[in-house]
Design a protein around this motif. Structure first.
Motif: not given
Length: 486
Positions: A320, A387-390, A394-395, A404-405
Protein backbone atom coordinates in the motif's frame (compact mmCIF):
# COMPACT_ATOMS: atom_id res chain seq x y z
CA UNK A 1 16.70 -33.38 11.51
CA UNK A 2 17.83 -29.85 10.66
CA UNK A 3 16.19 -28.52 13.84
CA UNK A 4 18.04 -31.06 15.92
CA UNK A 5 21.15 -29.60 14.32
CA UNK A 6 19.93 -26.08 15.25
CA UNK A 7 19.40 -27.13 18.85
CA UNK A 8 22.83 -28.72 19.06
CA UNK A 9 24.40 -25.58 17.56
CA UNK A 10 22.49 -23.26 19.91
CA UNK A 11 23.37 -25.28 22.98
CA UNK A 12 27.01 -25.39 21.95
CA UNK A 13 27.00 -21.62 21.32
CA UNK A 14 25.44 -20.91 24.68
CA UNK A 15 27.91 -23.17 26.47
CA UNK A 16 30.86 -21.63 24.64
CA UNK A 17 29.74 -18.09 25.49
CA UNK A 18 29.21 -18.97 29.11
CA UNK A 19 32.57 -20.77 29.34
CA UNK A 20 34.29 -17.75 27.81
CA UNK A 21 32.57 -15.54 30.34
CA UNK A 22 33.57 -17.85 33.20
CA UNK A 23 37.17 -18.41 32.14
CA UNK A 24 37.79 -14.73 31.50
CA UNK A 25 37.03 -14.05 35.14
CA UNK A 26 34.04 -11.85 34.38
CA UNK A 27 32.95 -9.76 37.34
CA UNK A 28 29.56 -8.26 38.05
CA UNK A 29 30.10 -5.26 40.33
CA UNK A 30 27.35 -3.24 41.88
CA UNK A 31 26.08 -0.37 39.73
CA UNK A 32 27.57 3.04 40.39
CA UNK A 33 25.68 4.69 43.19
CA UNK A 34 25.49 7.74 40.95
CA UNK A 35 22.81 5.97 38.95
CA UNK A 36 20.58 6.04 42.01
CA UNK A 37 20.58 9.85 42.22
CA UNK A 38 16.99 10.09 41.03
CA UNK A 39 15.75 7.86 43.84
CA UNK A 40 17.30 10.10 46.47
CA UNK A 41 20.32 7.95 47.33
CA UNK A 42 23.76 9.41 47.88
CA UNK A 43 25.72 10.07 44.69
CA UNK A 44 29.10 8.70 45.80
CA UNK A 45 30.66 9.29 42.39
CA UNK A 46 29.96 13.00 42.80
CA UNK A 47 31.53 12.92 46.27
CA UNK A 48 34.63 11.15 44.99
CA UNK A 49 35.29 13.19 41.88
CA UNK A 50 33.14 16.32 41.98
CA UNK A 51 31.59 15.28 38.64
CA UNK A 52 28.41 13.31 37.91
CA UNK A 53 28.86 9.65 37.01
CA UNK A 54 32.61 9.67 37.57
CA UNK A 55 33.09 6.54 39.70
CA UNK A 56 35.98 4.95 37.76
CA UNK A 57 35.07 1.46 38.95
CA UNK A 58 31.43 1.81 37.91
CA UNK A 59 29.66 -1.05 36.18
CA UNK A 60 27.67 -0.64 33.00
CA UNK A 61 25.17 2.17 33.43
CA UNK A 62 22.12 2.88 31.34
CA UNK A 63 22.94 3.07 27.64
CA UNK A 64 22.07 6.77 27.39
CA UNK A 65 22.85 8.10 30.87
CA UNK A 66 25.78 7.72 33.26
CA UNK A 67 23.37 8.38 36.11
CA UNK A 68 20.65 5.75 35.53
CA UNK A 69 20.72 1.97 36.14
CA UNK A 70 21.27 -0.37 33.21
CA UNK A 71 18.06 -2.25 34.16
CA UNK A 72 16.15 0.72 32.71
CA UNK A 73 17.45 -0.11 29.22
CA UNK A 74 14.73 -1.02 26.73
CA UNK A 75 14.93 -1.57 23.00
CA UNK A 76 16.14 1.45 21.05
CA UNK A 77 16.09 4.37 23.47
CA UNK A 78 13.00 3.26 25.42
CA UNK A 79 12.76 2.77 29.20
CA UNK A 80 11.93 -0.21 31.38
CA UNK A 81 11.22 0.07 35.12
CA UNK A 82 14.44 0.19 37.18
CA UNK A 83 13.54 -3.09 38.88
CA UNK A 84 13.28 -5.00 35.62
CA UNK A 85 15.35 -8.20 35.78
CA UNK A 86 18.16 -8.43 33.27
CA UNK A 87 19.13 -11.63 31.43
CA UNK A 88 22.63 -11.21 30.05
CA UNK A 89 26.35 -11.90 30.24
CA UNK A 90 28.52 -8.93 31.20
CA UNK A 91 32.28 -8.32 31.06
CA UNK A 92 34.59 -5.50 32.18
CA UNK A 93 37.94 -4.61 30.62
CA UNK A 94 40.64 -2.24 31.80
CA UNK A 95 42.46 -1.68 35.13
CA UNK A 96 40.39 -1.94 38.31
CA UNK A 97 40.35 1.79 39.11
CA UNK A 98 40.33 3.19 35.59
CA UNK A 99 37.36 3.36 33.21
CA UNK A 100 37.41 0.79 30.44
CA UNK A 101 34.97 -0.91 28.13
CA UNK A 102 31.93 -2.74 29.41
CA UNK A 103 30.42 -5.47 27.22
CA UNK A 104 27.04 -7.13 27.49
CA UNK A 105 25.41 -9.93 25.50
CA UNK A 106 21.70 -10.77 25.46
CA UNK A 107 20.01 -13.47 23.38
CA UNK A 108 16.92 -15.64 23.21
CA UNK A 109 16.57 -18.81 21.15
CA UNK A 110 13.34 -20.79 20.92
CA UNK A 111 13.15 -24.27 19.39
CA UNK A 112 9.46 -24.92 19.09
CA UNK A 113 6.54 -26.58 17.32
CA UNK A 114 3.51 -24.37 16.78
CA UNK A 115 0.05 -25.52 15.68
CA UNK A 116 -2.52 -22.89 14.72
CA UNK A 117 -6.33 -23.25 14.61
CA UNK A 118 -6.09 -26.84 15.82
CA UNK A 119 -9.83 -27.40 16.19
CA UNK A 120 -10.85 -26.12 12.74
CA UNK A 121 -9.07 -28.29 10.13
CA UNK A 122 -10.84 -26.49 7.27
CA UNK A 123 -10.59 -23.00 8.77
CA UNK A 124 -8.42 -20.17 7.55
CA UNK A 125 -4.98 -20.01 9.12
CA UNK A 126 -4.85 -23.74 9.90
CA UNK A 127 -1.12 -24.50 9.85
CA UNK A 128 1.74 -25.96 11.86
CA UNK A 129 5.50 -25.48 11.76
CA UNK A 130 8.70 -26.55 13.47
CA UNK A 131 11.01 -23.52 13.71
CA UNK A 132 13.44 -21.55 15.87
CA UNK A 133 12.72 -17.81 16.39
CA UNK A 134 15.78 -16.08 17.84
CA UNK A 135 17.70 -12.86 18.37
CA UNK A 136 21.12 -11.82 19.68
CA UNK A 137 22.13 -8.38 20.97
CA UNK A 138 25.60 -7.21 21.91
CA UNK A 139 26.45 -3.85 23.53
CA UNK A 140 29.70 -2.08 24.28
CA UNK A 141 30.06 1.20 26.15
CA UNK A 142 32.60 3.32 27.95
CA UNK A 143 32.80 6.71 29.60
CA UNK A 144 34.23 9.63 27.61
CA UNK A 145 35.90 12.34 29.64
CA UNK A 146 34.22 13.53 32.82
CA UNK A 147 30.64 13.62 31.57
CA UNK A 148 30.33 11.66 28.34
CA UNK A 149 29.22 8.12 27.53
CA UNK A 150 29.66 6.25 24.23
CA UNK A 151 27.55 3.26 23.18
CA UNK A 152 27.75 0.82 20.28
CA UNK A 153 25.07 -1.82 19.83
CA UNK A 154 24.34 -4.62 17.36
CA UNK A 155 21.32 -6.91 17.16
CA UNK A 156 21.16 -9.90 14.83
CA UNK A 157 18.51 -12.52 14.11
CA UNK A 158 18.94 -15.85 12.33
CA UNK A 159 15.22 -15.94 11.54
CA UNK A 160 15.90 -15.89 7.77
CA UNK A 161 17.48 -19.35 8.22
CA UNK A 162 15.60 -20.84 11.17
CA UNK A 163 12.06 -19.51 10.60
CA UNK A 164 11.64 -19.31 6.83
CA UNK A 165 11.13 -16.74 4.11
CA UNK A 166 7.44 -16.17 4.85
CA UNK A 167 7.73 -16.23 8.64
CA UNK A 168 5.84 -18.49 11.01
CA UNK A 169 2.13 -19.36 11.40
CA UNK A 170 0.24 -17.02 13.75
CA UNK A 171 -3.53 -16.86 13.55
CA UNK A 172 -4.97 -13.39 12.78
CA UNK A 173 -1.51 -11.84 12.42
CA UNK A 174 -0.93 -9.40 9.55
CA UNK A 175 1.64 -6.86 8.39
CA UNK A 176 4.38 -6.70 5.76
CA UNK A 177 4.43 -8.83 2.63
CA UNK A 178 6.11 -11.71 0.81
CA UNK A 179 6.46 -11.98 -2.98
CA UNK A 180 4.22 -8.96 -3.40
CA UNK A 181 1.37 -10.43 -1.33
CA UNK A 182 0.20 -9.58 2.16
CA UNK A 183 1.33 -11.84 4.95
CA UNK A 184 -1.87 -12.98 6.66
CA UNK A 185 -2.07 -15.45 9.55
CA UNK A 186 1.72 -15.37 9.62
CA UNK A 187 4.32 -13.37 11.55
CA UNK A 188 7.06 -12.04 9.30
CA UNK A 189 10.64 -13.00 10.04
CA UNK A 190 13.07 -10.38 11.32
CA UNK A 191 16.11 -9.09 9.49
CA UNK A 192 19.57 -10.56 9.94
CA UNK A 193 20.74 -7.07 10.92
CA UNK A 194 18.02 -5.80 13.24
CA UNK A 195 20.08 -3.01 14.83
CA UNK A 196 23.47 -1.45 14.20
CA UNK A 197 23.68 1.76 16.20
CA UNK A 198 25.91 4.19 18.05
CA UNK A 199 25.06 6.85 20.62
CA UNK A 200 26.65 9.56 22.70
CA UNK A 201 25.22 11.03 25.89
CA UNK A 202 26.37 13.93 28.05
CA UNK A 203 25.59 14.43 31.74
CA UNK A 204 24.91 18.04 32.76
CA UNK A 205 24.23 16.86 36.32
CA UNK A 206 23.09 13.65 38.02
CA UNK A 207 19.50 14.59 37.16
CA UNK A 208 19.99 16.02 33.69
CA UNK A 209 21.50 14.58 30.50
CA UNK A 210 21.09 14.60 26.74
CA UNK A 211 21.87 12.07 24.04
CA UNK A 212 22.01 11.48 20.29
CA UNK A 213 21.33 8.03 18.80
CA UNK A 214 21.93 6.92 15.19
CA UNK A 215 20.91 3.54 13.79
CA UNK A 216 21.11 1.76 10.45
CA UNK A 217 19.01 -0.08 11.26
CA UNK A 218 17.70 1.22 14.56
CA UNK A 219 14.52 2.02 16.47
CA UNK A 220 12.84 5.46 16.64
CA UNK A 221 11.17 6.97 19.71
CA UNK A 222 7.78 5.45 19.01
CA UNK A 223 6.01 2.94 21.24
CA UNK A 224 7.04 0.91 24.29
CA UNK A 225 10.07 -1.40 24.31
CA UNK A 226 9.63 -3.86 21.44
CA UNK A 227 7.92 -7.12 22.40
CA UNK A 228 11.14 -9.10 21.90
CA UNK A 229 12.75 -7.09 24.72
CA UNK A 230 9.85 -6.56 27.14
CA UNK A 231 10.42 -8.79 30.12
CA UNK A 232 6.64 -9.34 30.34
CA UNK A 233 6.87 -10.98 26.87
CA UNK A 234 10.05 -12.89 27.69
CA UNK A 235 8.40 -16.31 27.90
CA UNK A 236 6.09 -16.04 24.87
CA UNK A 237 7.63 -17.02 21.50
CA UNK A 238 4.87 -15.28 19.51
CA UNK A 239 4.65 -11.69 18.37
CA UNK A 240 1.56 -9.83 19.65
CA UNK A 241 -1.22 -9.36 17.11
CA UNK A 242 -0.93 -5.63 17.77
CA UNK A 243 2.75 -5.55 16.78
CA UNK A 244 2.03 -3.24 13.83
CA UNK A 245 0.05 -0.91 16.09
CA UNK A 246 2.57 -0.78 18.95
CA UNK A 247 6.22 -1.37 18.05
CA UNK A 248 6.65 -2.42 14.40
CA UNK A 249 9.15 0.41 13.86
CA UNK A 250 11.73 -1.42 16.01
CA UNK A 251 13.69 -2.25 12.83
CA UNK A 252 14.06 0.92 10.76
CA UNK A 253 16.74 1.39 8.11
CA UNK A 254 17.79 4.89 9.02
CA UNK A 255 16.94 6.64 12.29
CA UNK A 256 18.29 9.59 14.27
CA UNK A 257 16.94 10.31 17.76
CA UNK A 258 17.77 13.17 20.09
CA UNK A 259 16.65 13.11 23.71
CA UNK A 260 16.83 15.06 26.95
CA UNK A 261 16.19 13.77 30.48
CA UNK A 262 15.32 15.88 33.49
CA UNK A 263 14.77 13.91 36.68
CA UNK A 264 12.17 11.21 36.17
CA UNK A 265 11.07 12.38 32.70
CA UNK A 266 12.55 12.20 29.20
CA UNK A 267 11.57 13.86 25.92
CA UNK A 268 12.72 12.42 22.57
CA UNK A 269 12.28 13.20 18.88
CA UNK A 270 13.19 10.99 15.92
CA UNK A 271 13.54 11.24 12.16
CA UNK A 272 13.42 7.86 10.47
CA UNK A 273 12.52 5.75 7.44
CA UNK A 274 8.83 4.90 7.40
CA UNK A 275 8.90 1.94 5.00
CA UNK A 276 9.14 -1.36 6.84
CA UNK A 277 12.00 -3.70 5.86
CA UNK A 278 11.58 -5.49 2.54
CA UNK A 279 11.51 -9.27 2.20
CA UNK A 280 15.24 -9.47 1.41
CA UNK A 281 16.13 -10.03 5.05
CA UNK A 282 19.88 -10.51 4.66
CA UNK A 283 20.70 -7.03 3.37
CA UNK A 284 20.08 -3.33 3.97
CA UNK A 285 17.29 -1.09 2.70
CA UNK A 286 17.58 2.46 1.40
CA UNK A 287 17.34 5.12 4.15
CA UNK A 288 14.68 7.75 3.48
CA UNK A 289 14.20 9.80 6.69
CA UNK A 290 10.66 10.65 5.60
CA UNK A 291 8.92 10.04 8.94
CA UNK A 292 9.09 11.46 12.44
CA UNK A 293 8.05 10.64 16.01
CA UNK A 294 7.98 12.14 19.51
CA UNK A 295 7.90 10.33 22.85
CA UNK A 296 7.56 11.36 26.49
CA UNK A 297 8.70 8.78 29.07
CA UNK A 298 8.28 8.98 32.83
CA UNK A 299 9.54 6.56 35.50
CA UNK A 300 7.76 7.76 38.66
CA UNK A 301 9.10 4.89 40.79
CA UNK A 302 11.59 1.99 40.46
CA UNK A 303 8.69 -0.35 39.62
CA UNK A 304 7.00 1.70 36.86
CA UNK A 305 7.76 3.00 33.37
CA UNK A 306 5.21 5.08 31.43
CA UNK A 307 5.36 6.44 27.90
CA UNK A 308 3.19 8.27 25.39
CA UNK A 309 4.31 8.65 21.78
CA UNK A 310 3.09 9.91 18.44
CA UNK A 311 4.49 9.28 14.98
CA UNK A 312 3.86 10.05 11.33
CA UNK A 313 4.91 7.03 9.23
CA UNK A 314 5.34 7.53 5.50
CA UNK A 315 4.16 4.58 3.38
CA UNK A 316 5.03 1.79 5.85
CA UNK A 317 3.64 -1.10 3.75
CA UNK A 318 5.02 -2.00 0.32
CA UNK A 319 1.63 -3.37 -0.80
CA UNK A 320 0.00 0.00 0.00
CA UNK A 321 2.64 2.53 -1.09
CA UNK A 322 0.21 5.47 -1.09
CA UNK A 323 -1.04 4.94 2.47
CA UNK A 324 0.56 6.90 5.31
CA UNK A 325 -0.13 6.11 8.97
CA UNK A 326 -0.41 8.30 12.05
CA UNK A 327 0.41 6.12 15.07
CA UNK A 328 -0.28 6.96 18.69
CA UNK A 329 0.79 4.71 21.56
CA UNK A 330 0.70 4.69 25.34
CA UNK A 331 1.97 2.09 27.78
CA UNK A 332 2.52 1.28 31.43
CA UNK A 333 5.20 -1.27 32.36
CA UNK A 334 5.53 -2.73 35.86
CA UNK A 335 8.27 -4.88 37.40
CA UNK A 336 8.62 -5.90 41.03
CA UNK A 337 11.02 -8.35 42.72
CA UNK A 338 9.41 -10.84 45.09
CA UNK A 339 12.55 -11.77 47.04
CA UNK A 340 15.39 -13.78 45.52
CA UNK A 341 16.93 -13.36 42.05
CA UNK A 342 14.42 -15.65 40.32
CA UNK A 343 11.24 -14.38 41.94
CA UNK A 344 9.49 -11.42 40.37
CA UNK A 345 6.33 -10.28 38.63
CA UNK A 346 6.33 -8.07 35.55
CA UNK A 347 3.43 -6.73 33.48
CA UNK A 348 2.55 -4.41 30.61
CA UNK A 349 -0.49 -2.48 29.44
CA UNK A 350 -0.13 -1.18 25.88
CA UNK A 351 -2.45 0.76 23.58
CA UNK A 352 -1.80 1.62 19.95
CA UNK A 353 -3.89 3.55 17.43
CA UNK A 354 -3.28 3.58 13.67
CA UNK A 355 -5.09 6.34 11.79
CA UNK A 356 -5.17 6.36 7.99
CA UNK A 357 -7.66 7.32 5.28
CA UNK A 358 -10.06 8.58 7.93
CA UNK A 359 -10.13 5.19 9.68
CA UNK A 360 -9.03 4.60 13.28
CA UNK A 361 -7.90 1.12 14.34
CA UNK A 362 -7.08 0.31 17.98
CA UNK A 363 -4.98 -2.45 19.51
CA UNK A 364 -4.95 -3.17 23.25
CA UNK A 365 -2.62 -5.53 25.07
CA UNK A 366 -2.29 -6.72 28.67
CA UNK A 367 0.40 -9.23 29.57
CA UNK A 368 2.03 -10.48 32.73
CA UNK A 369 4.68 -12.97 33.80
CA UNK A 370 5.20 -14.43 37.27
CA UNK A 371 8.61 -16.02 37.87
CA UNK A 372 8.82 -18.31 40.90
CA UNK A 373 12.32 -19.76 40.89
CA UNK A 374 12.31 -22.52 38.24
CA UNK A 375 8.67 -22.06 37.22
CA UNK A 376 7.14 -19.23 35.19
CA UNK A 377 3.42 -18.60 34.67
CA UNK A 378 2.46 -16.05 32.03
CA UNK A 379 -0.44 -14.70 30.03
CA UNK A 380 -1.32 -12.25 27.30
CA UNK A 381 -4.70 -10.75 26.37
CA UNK A 382 -5.24 -8.71 23.20
CA UNK A 383 -8.11 -6.87 21.59
CA UNK A 384 -7.23 -5.77 18.04
CA UNK A 385 -9.29 -4.04 15.36
CA UNK A 386 -8.21 -4.63 11.78
CA UNK A 387 -9.74 -4.09 8.37
CA UNK A 388 -11.18 -6.93 6.36
CA UNK A 389 -8.62 -6.08 3.72
CA UNK A 390 -5.78 -6.33 6.27
CA UNK A 391 -6.76 -9.98 6.82
CA UNK A 392 -6.85 -10.69 3.10
CA UNK A 393 -10.63 -11.07 2.80
CA UNK A 394 -11.57 -9.53 -0.53
CA UNK A 395 -14.71 -7.63 -1.47
CA UNK A 396 -15.84 -10.58 -3.62
CA UNK A 397 -15.75 -12.96 -0.66
CA UNK A 398 -17.96 -10.76 1.47
CA UNK A 399 -21.64 -11.72 1.80
CA UNK A 400 -23.99 -9.18 0.24
CA UNK A 401 -21.04 -7.32 -1.30
CA UNK A 402 -20.00 -5.44 1.85
CA UNK A 403 -16.99 -3.17 1.36
CA UNK A 404 -13.42 -4.34 1.84
CA UNK A 405 -12.83 -1.66 4.47
CA UNK A 406 -15.11 -3.32 7.02
CA UNK A 407 -13.46 -3.26 10.45
CA UNK A 408 -13.28 -6.59 12.26
CA UNK A 409 -12.31 -7.38 15.83
CA UNK A 410 -10.27 -10.20 17.38
CA UNK A 411 -9.81 -11.08 21.06
CA UNK A 412 -6.88 -13.36 21.91
CA UNK A 413 -6.04 -14.96 25.25
CA UNK A 414 -2.78 -16.86 25.73
CA UNK A 415 -1.84 -18.77 28.88
CA UNK A 416 1.50 -20.52 29.28
CA UNK A 417 3.91 -22.11 31.70
CA UNK A 418 7.55 -23.12 31.55
CA UNK A 419 10.10 -24.83 33.76
CA UNK A 420 13.84 -24.36 33.92
CA UNK A 421 15.48 -27.68 33.14
CA UNK A 422 19.13 -26.69 33.41
CA UNK A 423 21.16 -23.78 34.73
CA UNK A 424 24.85 -24.16 33.94
CA UNK A 425 27.60 -21.60 33.41
CA UNK A 426 25.14 -18.70 33.67
CA UNK A 427 22.93 -20.19 30.95
CA UNK A 428 19.32 -21.42 31.21
CA UNK A 429 17.52 -24.12 29.24
CA UNK A 430 13.75 -23.91 29.74
CA UNK A 431 10.89 -26.13 28.52
CA UNK A 432 7.41 -24.70 28.13
CA UNK A 433 3.98 -24.85 26.53
CA UNK A 434 1.17 -22.40 25.86
CA UNK A 435 -2.39 -22.38 24.54
CA UNK A 436 -4.17 -19.52 22.76
CA UNK A 437 -7.94 -19.13 22.47
CA UNK A 438 -9.10 -16.66 19.81
CA UNK A 439 -12.51 -15.00 19.93
CA UNK A 440 -13.16 -13.33 16.55
CA UNK A 441 -16.25 -11.27 15.85
CA UNK A 442 -19.20 -12.91 14.11
CA UNK A 443 -18.13 -11.87 10.61
CA UNK A 444 -14.79 -13.70 10.99
CA UNK A 445 -16.26 -16.85 12.52
CA UNK A 446 -17.44 -18.12 9.12
CA UNK A 447 -13.79 -18.08 7.99
CA UNK A 448 -11.87 -19.11 11.10
CA UNK A 449 -14.39 -20.88 13.33
CA UNK A 450 -16.15 -19.77 16.49
CA UNK A 451 -13.33 -20.32 19.00
CA UNK A 452 -10.05 -21.18 17.21
CA UNK A 453 -7.44 -22.80 19.46
CA UNK A 454 -3.69 -22.68 18.87
CA UNK A 455 -0.85 -24.12 20.88
CA UNK A 456 2.86 -24.79 21.00
CA UNK A 457 5.60 -26.50 22.92
CA UNK A 458 9.14 -25.17 23.08
CA UNK A 459 12.65 -25.19 24.48
CA UNK A 460 14.26 -21.82 25.17
CA UNK A 461 17.96 -21.00 25.63
CA UNK A 462 19.02 -17.69 27.22
CA UNK A 463 21.62 -16.30 29.60
CA UNK A 464 20.58 -16.58 33.25
CA UNK A 465 19.58 -13.72 35.54
CA UNK A 466 22.49 -11.34 35.86
CA UNK A 467 23.91 -10.97 39.37
CA UNK A 468 25.88 -7.92 40.43
CA UNK A 469 27.89 -7.59 43.60
CA UNK A 470 25.90 -10.22 45.51
CA UNK A 471 22.58 -8.86 44.32
CA UNK A 472 20.33 -9.90 41.49
CA UNK A 473 19.75 -7.39 38.75
CA UNK A 474 16.35 -6.64 40.27
CA UNK A 475 18.01 -5.47 43.48
CA UNK A 476 17.22 -8.56 45.56
CA UNK A 477 19.89 -10.35 47.54
CA UNK A 478 21.59 -13.34 45.95
CA UNK A 479 20.67 -16.47 47.90
CA UNK A 480 22.16 -19.02 45.57
CA UNK A 481 23.04 -19.53 41.95
CA UNK A 482 20.26 -17.43 40.43
CA UNK A 483 20.98 -15.46 37.26
CA UNK A 484 19.16 -13.40 34.63
CA UNK A 485 18.76 -12.66 30.91
CA UNK A 486 16.61 -10.82 28.40
Amino acid sequence: MKYAFYLFTFLLAGRSLAQHQHHEGMTMPTPSSAVQADSGRTDHSMHQTGQPGMDASMSMSHSFSRNLPMNRNGSGTSWHPDQTPLYAYMKHTGPENRPGWMYMLHYSIFLRHTNQNINNPDGRGRDSQFDAPNWFMGMAQRTVGKRGLFLARAMLSLDPVTVGADGYPLLFQSGESYRGQRLVDRQHQHDLFSELSVAYSYAFSPKSDAFIYVGFPGEPALGPPAFMHRISSFNNPDSPLGHHWHDATHITFGVVTAGYRLGIAKLEASSFTGREPDEKRLGFDRPRFDSYAFRVSVNPSPTLALQVSRGFIKSPEAVEPDEDVNRTTASVLHSKPLGGPDRYVTSALVWGLNSHDGVNENAYLAETSLQLNRVALYGRYENVTKSQEELGISHDETPNGAGAHRLVNVNNLTLGMNYRLIRHLNTDLVAGAQLTASMPDQFLQSYYGKLPLSGQIYLRLTPAVLLMGGRSSTGSMNHGNGHHSH
